[in-house]
Write an enzyme that holds these catalytic residues in place. Structure first.
Site, PDB file in Angstrom:
ATOM      1  N   ARG A   1      67.602  -0.072  -0.656  1.00 19.01           N
ATOM      2  CA  ARG A   1      68.834  -0.871  -0.703  1.00 19.01           C
ATOM      3  C   ARG A   1      69.487  -0.865  -2.090  1.00 19.01           C
ATOM      4  O   ARG A   1      68.809  -1.011  -3.099  1.00 19.01           O
ATOM      5  CB  ARG A   1      68.500  -2.313  -0.293  1.00 19.01           C
ATOM      6  CG  ARG A   1      69.680  -3.260  -0.382  1.00 19.01           C
ATOM      7  CD  ARG A   1      69.491  -4.437   0.489  1.00 19.01           C
ATOM      8  NE  ARG A   1      68.493  -5.378  -0.009  1.00 19.01           N
ATOM      9  CZ  ARG A   1      68.223  -6.534   0.604  1.00 19.01           C
ATOM     10  NH1 ARG A   1      68.842  -6.845   1.721  1.00 19.01           N
ATOM     11  NH2 ARG A   1      67.312  -7.343   0.104  1.00 19.01           N
TER      12      ARG A   1
ATOM     13  N   ARG B   1      65.387 -22.367   4.698  1.00 15.57           N
ATOM     14  CA  ARG B   1      64.331 -21.357   4.679  1.00 15.57           C
ATOM     15  C   ARG B   1      62.961 -21.975   4.890  1.00 15.57           C
ATOM     16  O   ARG B   1      61.952 -21.285   4.807  1.00 15.57           O
ATOM     17  CB  ARG B   1      64.354 -20.648   3.339  1.00 15.57           C
ATOM     18  CG  ARG B   1      64.451 -19.132   3.445  1.00 15.57           C
ATOM     19  CD  ARG B   1      64.578 -18.617   2.043  1.00 15.57           C
ATOM     20  NE  ARG B   1      64.491 -17.215   1.909  1.00 15.57           N
ATOM     21  CZ  ARG B   1      65.540 -16.410   1.709  1.00 15.57           C
ATOM     22  NH1 ARG B   1      66.756 -16.879   1.712  1.00 15.57           N
ATOM     23  NH2 ARG B   1      65.346 -15.136   1.514  1.00 15.57           N
TER      24      ARG B   1
HETATM   25  P1  AMP Z   1      68.016 -13.587  -0.323  1.00 15.65           P
HETATM   26  O1  AMP Z   1      69.177 -13.050  -1.078  1.00 15.65           O
HETATM   27  O2  AMP Z   1      68.421 -14.510   0.796  1.00 15.65           O
HETATM   28  O3  AMP Z   1      67.045 -12.525   0.126  1.00 15.65           O
HETATM   29  O4  AMP Z   1      67.203 -14.532  -1.349  1.00 15.65           O
HETATM   30  C1  AMP Z   1      66.607 -13.978  -2.515  1.00 15.65           C
HETATM   31  C2  AMP Z   1      65.611 -14.952  -3.089  1.00 15.65           C
HETATM   32  O5  AMP Z   1      66.284 -16.179  -3.477  1.00 15.65           O
HETATM   33  C3  AMP Z   1      64.502 -15.418  -2.148  1.00 15.65           C
HETATM   34  O6  AMP Z   1      63.422 -14.488  -2.093  1.00 15.65           O
HETATM   35  C4  AMP Z   1      64.099 -16.748  -2.779  1.00 15.65           C
HETATM   36  O7  AMP Z   1      63.320 -16.556  -3.937  1.00 15.65           O
HETATM   37  C5  AMP Z   1      65.459 -17.302  -3.223  1.00 15.65           C
HETATM   38  N1  AMP Z   1      66.081 -18.127  -2.169  1.00 15.65           N
HETATM   39  C6  AMP Z   1      67.223 -17.851  -1.469  1.00 15.65           C
HETATM   40  N2  AMP Z   1      67.497 -18.811  -0.583  1.00 15.65           N
HETATM   41  C7  AMP Z   1      66.502 -19.738  -0.703  1.00 15.65           C
HETATM   42  C8  AMP Z   1      66.191 -20.971  -0.043  1.00 15.65           C
HETATM   43  N3  AMP Z   1      66.970 -21.441   0.956  1.00 15.65           N
HETATM   44  N4  AMP Z   1      65.093 -21.638  -0.449  1.00 15.65           N
HETATM   45  C9  AMP Z   1      64.302 -21.188  -1.450  1.00 15.65           C
HETATM   46  N5  AMP Z   1      64.513 -20.018  -2.086  1.00 15.65           N
HETATM   47  C10 AMP Z   1      65.593 -19.296  -1.725  1.00 15.65           C
END
Ligand code: AMP
Length: 219
Positions: free
Chosen positions: A127, A88
């Site tokens: 969602r 990310r």
């Molecule tokens: P997601 O489910 O992919 O939308 O991720 C939800 C939240 O988890 C994000 O907004 C970040 O706070 C954290 N997160 C998920 N993947 C990462 C990553 N690769 N690096 C840092 N934070 C992450």
């Protein structure tokens, strides 16, 4: 196949990743799901991650990279994986490249899911996710379950993610533009990126993505 899925929050990464992974016979590895599992199990890592997720910020790289590396080292990921939400930022992308290179491996493609910003907020505000299986995703208006708050697929309880409030979504979008978008150029230089529209029915987007992967556009 080793694939990375990139796209703003609300692009449908979770939904598409689950379908693509099943189709390709590789595990779907979502760092967001791994964090949420840690949070619901009350682990130390979960408590730490939650502080950042609540605000829509990225969890620090040392926590995220360690967790992702451990998951990728599981036997089911030996022959490939589909990464959803990782890397990310550029530092995470570099560390993934290094790790793959040391193992004599490489990514096969990076799928970049595009969606207009107004659509992101509309999609996320409604969602609803299933507590039992995070790939079961509904929408309060556009993809309603038959019974309110109950998953059609497995009967699990549907809930709204804590970080899906409009304010946090705007912050997540800002973080996406600043930190995550640069990885698209990073991978483009390696000739790995295929950009797809995330608009349209879910199966259509899946077919578009599979066609791009098969034709080698993403390789
Ligand atoms: P997601 O489910 O992919 O939308 O991720 C939800 C939240 O988890 C994000 O907004 C970040 O706070 C954290 N997160 C998920 N993947 C990462 C990553 N690769 N690096 C840092 N934070 C992450």
């Amino acid at each position: 196949m080793r694939i990375v899925l990139v796209g703003p929050p609300g692009a449908g990464k979770g939904t598409q990743a689950a379908l693509l992974a099943e189709n390709l016979g590789i595990p779907h590895i979502s760092t967001g799901d791994l964090f949420r599992a840690n949070i619901s199990q009350g682990t130390e890592l979960g408590r730490e991650a939650q502080r950042y997720m609540r605000e829509g910020n990225l969890v620090p790289d040392e926590i995220t990279v360690g967790m992702a590396t451990e998951r990728m080292a599981q036997p089911d990921a030996e022959d490939g994986f589909l990464l959803d939400g990782f890397p990310r930022n550029i530092a995470q992308a570099r560390s993934l490249d290094k790790q793959l290179e040391e193992a004599g491996l490489a990514l096969d493609g990076v799928l970049d899911l595009e969606v207009p910003e107004e659509e992101v907020v509309r999609r996320i505000a409604g969602r609803r996710m299933c507590r039992k299986d995070s790939s079961h995703i509904f929408h309060a208006e556009y993809s309603k379950p038959a019974v309110e708050d109950v998953c059609d697929v497995c009967g699990g309880e549907l809930y709204q993610r804590e970080d899906d409030s409009e304010e946090t979504v705007r912050k997540r979008l800002e973080v996406y533009h600043q930190e995550t978008e640069p990885i698209i150029d990073y991978y483009r230089e390696q000739g790995l990126v295929v950009t797809l529209s995330a608009l349209g029915a879910v199966p259509e987007v899946t077919q578009r993505a599979l066609a791009a992967l098969r034709s080698g556009d993403a390789a």
